[in-house]
Write an enzyme that holds these catalytic residues in place. Structure first.
Site, PDB file in Angstrom:
ATOM      1  N   GLU A 130       0.835  -1.209   0.000  1.00 28.57           N
ATOM      2  CA  GLU A 130       0.000   0.000   0.000  1.00 28.57           C
ATOM      3  C   GLU A 130       0.863   1.250   0.000  1.00 28.57           C
ATOM      4  O   GLU A 130       2.020   1.218   0.438  1.00 28.57           O
ATOM      5  CB  GLU A 130      -0.852   0.015   1.278  1.00 28.57           C
ATOM      6  CG  GLU A 130      -2.317  -0.300   1.053  1.00 28.57           C
ATOM      7  CD  GLU A 130      -3.113   0.841   0.425  1.00 28.57           C
ATOM      8  OE1 GLU A 130      -2.536   1.689  -0.290  1.00 28.57           O
ATOM      9  OE2 GLU A 130      -4.333   0.882   0.654  1.00 28.57           O
ATOM     10  N   ASP A 131       0.273   2.348  -0.431  1.00 23.58           N
ATOM     11  CA  ASP A 131       0.985   3.623  -0.359  1.00 23.58           C
ATOM     12  C   ASP A 131       0.949   4.187   1.063  1.00 23.58           C
ATOM     13  O   ASP A 131       1.952   4.612   1.610  1.00 23.58           O
ATOM     14  CB  ASP A 131       0.387   4.637  -1.358  1.00 23.58           C
ATOM     15  CG  ASP A 131      -1.137   4.770  -1.269  1.00 23.58           C
ATOM     16  OD1 ASP A 131      -1.777   4.057  -0.458  1.00 23.58           O
ATOM     17  OD2 ASP A 131      -1.695   5.590  -2.014  1.00 23.58           O
TER      18      ASP A 131
ATOM     19  N   ASP B 279      -4.198   5.212   6.532  1.00 24.07           N
ATOM     20  CA  ASP B 279      -4.749   6.410   7.140  1.00 24.07           C
ATOM     21  C   ASP B 279      -5.766   5.954   8.204  1.00 24.07           C
ATOM     22  O   ASP B 279      -5.375   5.587   9.296  1.00 24.07           O
ATOM     23  CB  ASP B 279      -5.376   7.216   5.987  1.00 24.07           C
ATOM     24  CG  ASP B 279      -5.815   8.600   6.370  1.00 24.07           C
ATOM     25  OD1 ASP B 279      -5.133   9.229   7.194  1.00 24.07           O
ATOM     26  OD2 ASP B 279      -6.831   9.074   5.843  1.00 24.07           O
TER      27      ASP B 279
ATOM     28  N   PHE C 214      -1.993  15.833   5.054  1.00 23.26           N
ATOM     29  CA  PHE C 214      -2.269  15.258   3.746  1.00 23.26           C
ATOM     30  C   PHE C 214      -1.027  15.411   2.870  1.00 23.26           C
ATOM     31  O   PHE C 214      -0.486  16.499   2.728  1.00 23.26           O
ATOM     32  CB  PHE C 214      -3.476  15.923   3.082  1.00 23.26           C
ATOM     33  CG  PHE C 214      -4.017  15.085   1.965  1.00 23.26           C
ATOM     34  CD1 PHE C 214      -4.897  14.040   2.219  1.00 23.26           C
ATOM     35  CD2 PHE C 214      -3.613  15.301   0.656  1.00 23.26           C
ATOM     36  CE1 PHE C 214      -5.363  13.234   1.188  1.00 23.26           C
ATOM     37  CE2 PHE C 214      -4.078  14.508  -0.382  1.00 23.26           C
ATOM     38  CZ  PHE C 214      -4.961  13.477  -0.114  1.00 23.26           C
TER      39      PHE C 214
ATOM     40  N   ARG D  96       1.162  12.506  -8.403  1.00 23.52           N
ATOM     41  CA  ARG D  96       1.683  11.171  -8.061  1.00 23.52           C
ATOM     42  C   ARG D  96       3.148  11.020  -8.465  1.00 23.52           C
ATOM     43  O   ARG D  96       3.889  10.247  -7.879  1.00 23.52           O
ATOM     44  CB  ARG D  96       0.890  10.084  -8.800  1.00 23.52           C
ATOM     45  CG  ARG D  96      -0.535   9.914  -8.335  1.00 23.52           C
ATOM     46  CD  ARG D  96      -1.124   8.645  -8.946  1.00 23.52           C
ATOM     47  NE  ARG D  96      -2.578   8.621  -8.902  1.00 23.52           N
ATOM     48  CZ  ARG D  96      -3.286   8.181  -7.856  1.00 23.52           C
ATOM     49  NH1 ARG D  96      -2.690   7.718  -6.793  1.00 23.52           N
ATOM     50  NH2 ARG D  96      -4.606   8.195  -7.894  1.00 23.52           N
TER      51      ARG D  96
HETATM   52  P1  IMP Z   1      -7.653   4.535   4.642  1.00 17.02           P
HETATM   53  O1  IMP Z   1      -8.682   3.564   4.184  1.00 17.02           O
HETATM   54  O2  IMP Z   1      -8.257   5.702   5.359  1.00 17.02           O
HETATM   55  O3  IMP Z   1      -6.519   3.903   5.424  1.00 17.02           O
HETATM   56  O4  IMP Z   1      -7.081   5.231   3.348  1.00 17.02           O
HETATM   57  C1  IMP Z   1      -6.160   4.681   2.537  1.00 17.02           C
HETATM   58  C2  IMP Z   1      -6.133   5.402   1.224  1.00 17.02           C
HETATM   59  O5  IMP Z   1      -6.476   6.787   1.333  1.00 17.02           O
HETATM   60  C3  IMP Z   1      -4.737   5.398   0.670  1.00 17.02           C
HETATM   61  O6  IMP Z   1      -4.489   4.240  -0.078  1.00 17.02           O
HETATM   62  C4  IMP Z   1      -4.701   6.667  -0.151  1.00 17.02           C
HETATM   63  O7  IMP Z   1      -5.172   6.405  -1.461  1.00 17.02           O
HETATM   64  C5  IMP Z   1      -5.655   7.615   0.530  1.00 17.02           C
HETATM   65  N1  IMP Z   1      -4.934   8.567   1.393  1.00 17.02           N
HETATM   66  C6  IMP Z   1      -4.915   8.614   2.730  1.00 17.02           C
HETATM   67  N2  IMP Z   1      -4.149   9.618   3.183  1.00 17.02           N
HETATM   68  C7  IMP Z   1      -3.640  10.219   2.100  1.00 17.02           C
HETATM   69  C8  IMP Z   1      -2.728  11.332   1.915  1.00 17.02           C
HETATM   70  O8  IMP Z   1      -2.216  11.968   2.837  1.00 17.02           O
HETATM   71  N3  IMP Z   1      -2.443  11.646   0.618  1.00 17.02           N
HETATM   72  C9  IMP Z   1      -2.968  10.978  -0.440  1.00 17.02           C
HETATM   73  N4  IMP Z   1      -3.797   9.933  -0.310  1.00 17.02           N
HETATM   74  C10 IMP Z   1      -4.142   9.564   0.949  1.00 17.02           C
HETATM   75 MG    MG Z   2      -4.459   4.252  -2.387  1.00 17.35          MG
END
Ligand code: IMP
Ligand code: MG
Length: 178
Positions: A97-98, A101, A150, A163
């Site tokens: 994963e990137d 969050d 962010f 990106r």
């Molecule tokens: P989660 O389900 O809230 O953990 O979100 C995961 C996804 O939200 C990541 O794979 C990203 O695509 C997006 N995301 C969360 N935080 C950021 C950020 O700071 N920048 C860009 N994308 C984010």
């Molecule tokens: Mg993502």
């Protein structure tokens, strides 16, 4: 500072950390049947750089899920937009994963993938924002922990842009309008 925001992690720091993670994963997966799953699109640069640092044989496949619209807030809804092409039964799966969050995306994905009978299931993420966690996720490999900001670059987007930056930076709040 860049025209986007403050640089949190430089290109050099990313390279160094990805090498370390690659070495660790290579050690941990000796004799295993490694199958890496990239979560599109944010994973792309991290996945390709990391995969080239892994010295054990591996297969790779991709999934796409939606957890965000075009804003910086999670919708809380996770949908599979693209599923795997290959079966992961009996494989040693590593999700790439990137960023983690809220954890909602990975929580959903790991539960979904567990049902497909992998031999093992681990998670590698380039970035982790622990302060934002809403559900528990067991993360095995973390590139960098970052504060609740962010960020863009190295695969991460804001409204599908930025990106392709080779570093990770915050986005200038003036550009964020919600
Ligand atoms: P989660 O389900 O809230 O953990 O979100 C995961 C996804 O939200 C990541 O794979 C990203 O695509 C997006 N995301 C969360 N935080 C950021 C950020 O700071 N920048 C860009 N994308 C984010
Ligand atoms: Mg993502």
């Amino acid at each position: 500072m860049t025209k986007y925001g403050e640089i949190l992690i430089s290109t050099e720091e990313i390279k160094k950390r990805v090498k370390e993670l690659g070495a660790q994963i290579s050690k941990d997966y000796v004799g295993k049947d490694l199958f890496i799953i990239g979560v599109l699109k944010g994973c792309i640069f991290f996945l390709t750089d990391l995969a080239m640092e892994i010295t054990v044989p591996l297969e790779m496949d991709f999934m796409a899920v939606s957890s965000y619209g075009s804003s910086t807030r999670t919708s809380g809804v996770v949908r599979i937009l693209k599923d795997l092409k290959h079966d992961i039964k009996g494989k040693d799966v590593l999700i790439i994963e990137d960023i983690i969050d809220s954890g909602l995306t990975l929580h959903y994905l790991s539960e979904n993938l567990k049902l497909r009978g992998p031999n093992s299931l681990r998670i590698a993420t380039c970035l982790d924002k622990p302060e934002r966690r809403e559900v528990d996720v067991n993360v095995d490999y973390v590139g960098f922990e970052i504060p609740d900001k962010f960020v863009i670059g190295y695969g991460l987007d804001y409204d599908e842009k930025y990106r392709n930056l080779s570093y990770i930076c915050t986005i200038n709040p003036d550009l964020v309008n919600d």
